[in-house]
Structure formats: C-alpha cells, structure tokens
Design a protein around this motif. Sequence first.
Motif, PDB file in Angstrom:
ATOM      1  N   SER A 102       0.869  -1.175   0.000  1.00 16.76           N
ATOM      2  CA  SER A 102       0.000   0.000   0.000  1.00 16.76           C
ATOM      3  C   SER A 102       0.901   1.218   0.000  1.00 16.76           C
ATOM      4  O   SER A 102       2.123   1.101   0.104  1.00 16.76           O
ATOM      5  CB  SER A 102      -0.927   0.030   1.221  1.00 16.76           C
ATOM      6  N   TRP A 103       0.316   2.402  -0.108  1.00 10.20           N
ATOM      7  CA  TRP A 103       1.068   3.623   0.040  1.00 10.20           C
ATOM      8  C   TRP A 103       1.306   3.864   1.525  1.00 10.20           C
ATOM      9  O   TRP A 103       0.542   3.391   2.386  1.00 10.20           O
ATOM     10  CB  TRP A 103       0.301   4.784  -0.603  1.00 10.20           C
ATOM     11  N   ILE A 104       2.345   4.602   1.857  1.00 10.79           N
ATOM     12  CA  ILE A 104       2.742   4.831   3.246  1.00 10.79           C
ATOM     13  C   ILE A 104       1.623   5.447   4.079  1.00 10.79           C
ATOM     14  O   ILE A 104       1.563   5.268   5.306  1.00 10.79           O
ATOM     15  CB  ILE A 104       4.009   5.718   3.288  1.00 10.79           C
ATOM     16  N   ALA A 105       0.698   6.159   3.427  1.00  8.61           N
ATOM     17  CA  ALA A 105      -0.392   6.821   4.155  1.00  8.61           C
ATOM     18  C   ALA A 105      -1.282   5.839   4.900  1.00  8.61           C
ATOM     19  O   ALA A 105      -1.980   6.223   5.840  1.00  8.61           O
ATOM     20  CB  ALA A 105      -1.242   7.651   3.192  1.00  8.61           C
ATOM     21  N   SER A 106      -1.263   4.568   4.496  1.00 10.12           N
ATOM     22  CA  SER A 106      -2.082   3.565   5.185  1.00 10.12           C
ATOM     23  C   SER A 106      -1.522   3.212   6.554  1.00 10.12           C
ATOM     24  O   SER A 106      -2.244   2.661   7.392  1.00 10.12           O
ATOM     25  CB  SER A 106      -2.184   2.288   4.347  1.00 10.12           C
TER      26      SER A 106
END
Length: 391
Positions: A102-106
């Motif tokens: 996933s993207w780091i924002a998750s």
Amino acid sequence: IMNKVEIHNLTNLPKKSNTNLVEIPLSKPSITDKEIKYINDALKDGWADKKNYYVKKFEENLARKIGVRFAVATSSCTGALHLGLAALGLKEGDEVIVPETSWIASVSPIKHLGAKPIFVDICEDSWCINPKLIEKVINAKTRAIIPVHLYGNVCELGELKAISKRHSIPIIEDAAEGLGSYYSGRHVGSFGLFSVFSFHGSKTITTGEGGALLTNNEALYEKVKILNEHGRSSKSNKQYWPEELGYKFKISNLQAALGCAQIERCEEIIGRKREILGFYKDYFSQYSSISFNPEPEGTVNGAWMPTAVFSKESGISARSMIKDLGANNIDARSFFWPLSSLNFFEAVEENIISRDIQKRAINLPSFFDITREDLIRVCSIIESRLKNVNK
C-alpha cells in the motif's frame, strides 16, 4: 452499479488528429463548467453563515453515495485515518494489521499514534491483503485490521468480516482508491467500523487535496468531529474551550465546492475509468504474459488505476517498461513498494508476493479525457515488448 458489459466499450472516447509525441500524463482531474460554477459561488458567497455550506453538502452526498449514515470531510485521507484511529484510542503498545502493499499513508497514522503496523502479505490475484494469513498474527495487542482496496481492486470483505467477528477486532477500510468499487452489491467503505476515502488530485474525483471518514457508528462520528475541531465540542457552553487536545484536518468550503460538483458527476467519471481499464484488457486479451486489475464474480472494480502485471516468464521488469514509456513521453509509475522494505520498518522477508509483484507491475495512464489514440500509443509500446517475448 456499472454493467460489466460497459467496461469493454470505448467507442465514445474522443479522437485527436495530432500524432506528435505530446505528453500523456498518468492522471489528472476532469474539470467542467459545473466545477467552476460551484467554486466561484463558494468564493463569492461561501463565507460567514455559509462558510460550511458546501462542506455539509459534500458530506451528505458522499455518505449517500457510499451508503452510510455519517461522513466527515477532511484535508486528506491520511488525516481521516489519523482521526479515526485516534478516536479509537490507538496508543503505544497496540498493533494494527495492514497489507504489505500500500502507500505509506495507510500506516503513517499508526506510527504517529505510537502503535505498530503488522504487515501481512497480499493475494497474488487481487493484490489485497490475504485473509488466510491474518489470524496467524492476531494477538492480545491487535486493535484493528486495515484492508486496502488497492487501485480499485476489492478486498475479500466476506472473509474479513468473519475474522473480525470471531476475534472482536474492528475492520477499518482504506478505500482511498475504491470509489466506484462494490462487493456483493454494496459500495466498499460501508463494511467496516469506519472507512476513509481520498480526493487527491490523482483520484477518481477530487477536491484538489482532501479525504473523508465515513461510518455508521454515531458515537465514533461525534468523537471524530470533536477531535477535528481541536478538541472543541459544539455542545459545550463555553466558547473556544477545547475539552481535549485534538487536531485540525478540516477541509475548506472552496475544496468542498469542487467535491460537490465532482460527486454529482462521479458515475460519468467512474464509467469512463472503467471503459479505459476495459480498453487495456481487450487490447492485450491475446497475451498471456500480461494481466490487469481483476473483477471477481460479485464485485465491481471502480478502476481507479489500471495496472499491468507482467508474468515472471516474460522477463519484463517494471523499471525497464517505465523507461520505455518515458522515452515516448508517456507517464507511468511503479507498483507500490512493500511497506516493510522501507528503511524505517523491520523487513518482513516472508511477504514474498508483495516483493515479487512490485518488480514487474506498473500503473498506466487513465485520466478522463485520454483519447483512443493516446491509449493505442501506450499499448503499442507495451505490445512491442510483449511480441519480442513471444518470438
């Protein structure tokens, strides 16, 4: 819900006569007179007693679209996730199960709140978290499970809900990329304790920058609203009196005005996104060495980001294909890196599917106004590599 036949029809896409190598971007929003009209109205008259008019309208329309009771619009999807986890009381020593890809924002809100993300490998077909691996890492410290509907693909929500019920652990849906995606007739983002969506400029619909938290849980909703007001409660009899230390992840009325126009057009925009994914799938249907976003029975893929995965046997790497496309002034980007491969996490080497797919998968252009000629230009470059593989 979009008819699955429509995904294969791209005859309505506009054509253009210019065949020079103009840039083909990966993504950009679709802005019409409707968006401009709403923004102008918010700019001229969206102040004082109307300062939240478009915010409230956007929240109501979004909640209705997803099929939940409550929505809180935020300045980003990351902020929405942070608010929701803070409202749950996530703290140091807690653990949250997340997909490796996933993207780091998750996961950044998990870390910022002092808790620990536990990385679980993805399924090879859906690229979403593998439910069969989740129960192996559940323990007394586990506070939540965050499945991510990656690139519009739909997680196996039936199995995830069963795990949630067995262990009394809430599901939090990261539906940042899931607008227009459905599972068993329900929109993703309506299954968990709460969900978060993104309206970044690259997403299916946009507020420029922005996000939202959605839930059916009224107590959580009220807690999130207080936290997002620096800890102030609208029910307090004291003005400007924070009851606790909160945050400010609020969206502006101007941004929400753009979102209101976009959500009124969302079916049109999602339909075009699905047509574009369908074009890619149809164009390469004869090649076994390339595959795209899946759409299993009982699901609808919102097709936020068409993603090509090259077979191991093809020998085609993501890096080399992105380089080839870039040489032709076509923007493409790599599949998300495995999160535990980042320097600030401890590597989970056994998550081999995430580590393998990243090397041979790329995201392809899919903006609303992309032309048939643009798509053929993208596909022809990829096809030239595939033909060499099949010689």
